[in-house]
Design an enzyme around this catalytic site. Structure first.
Site: not given
Ligand code: URA
Length: 239
Positions: A103
């Protein structure tokens, strides 16, 4: 391989662009200026420079990046700059892709490659690659939270399936290590939410047996060495 062709494989533009770079005397191979675009060079172990910048020949690109906060893993990002802006343009030009995504607000280790087979193997769920996250929680963790994450939780929008972490360990009152083998969308945040807490900060520090090297700062990238590749593939079987 002809030097202009070699430059093209390494992401220095079209064959014509590469021919022009060579003819202009801007390219050296193993320390010697080469101004004939059709000159043959041995790619194995080749160190070359283009406009004074040094490169080593890599048949395929295998990279790691310390993703900083505020970057999207997409090539066409919507709200934030792309992680591809953190790489030299030659690597984007040769078609490097991220293996999975983090993310925009998640930091840490992400792999990239232009080797389709490698991307397929390491992004497919089949390999069950463990990915370890340091998770900072909004509310202090409880024994129930840790148990729920280990035993499995039902994600919103995915009823009827329990999604479990393969390992969960407390670090301090608000921070845990959490290792997962799947790669579901926003998986860690959704698992923590399903267990009644909230992720405040998320950082990935390990993929397989490969740790994010301490020498890398946020935004830094590096070629994966043989030793990194070996470490990557060296991980416990959680089943
Ligand atoms: N899980 C999440 O919620 N976000 C990420 O970026 C990676 C794993």
């Amino acid at each position: 391989m002809q030097i202009a062709r070699l430059l093209q494989t390494q992401g220095f533009g079209s064959r014509k662009d590469c021919r022009l770079l060579v003819s202009a005397g801007l390219v050296t191979a193993n320390g010697v200026v080469i101004d004939n675009p059709t000159a043959e060079v041995d790619p194995a172990g080749l160190v070359f420079t283009v406009e004074g910048e040094e490169w080593a020949y890599h048949e395929k690109a295998y990279l790691m990046l310390y993703k900083p906060e505020g970057f999207e893993c997409s090539r066409v990002p919507k709200h934030h700059p792309s992680v591809f802006n953190l790489l030299p343009p030659q690597l984007g030009e040769r078609g490097v892709q991220t293996i999975g995504r983090l993310d925009q607000d998640t930091t840490g280790l992400i792999l990239l490659s232009d080797d389709g087979q490698f991307i397929h193997v390491w992004s497919s769920g089949k390999k069950q690659t463990p990915k370890r996250y340091r998770v900072t929680l909004k509310h202090g963790h409880t024994p129930e939270l840790l148990t729920a994450l280990r035993d499995g939780v039902e994600l919103v929008d995915e009823p009827g399936e329990l999604v479990a972490a393969v390992s969960v360990e407390a670090i301090d009152t608000h921070t845990i290590w959490m290792t997962i083998t799947q790669g579901k969308y926003h998986q860690v945040k959704r698992m923590v939410a399903a267990a009644g807490n909230r992720v405040e900060v998320l950082h990935r520090d390990r993929i397989g047996g490969l740790d994010l090297p301490a020498v890398l700062e946020p935004g830094d990238w590096a070629w994966l060495t043989e030793a990194h590749m070996t470490a990557l593939a060296d991980f416990p079987n959680f089943n």
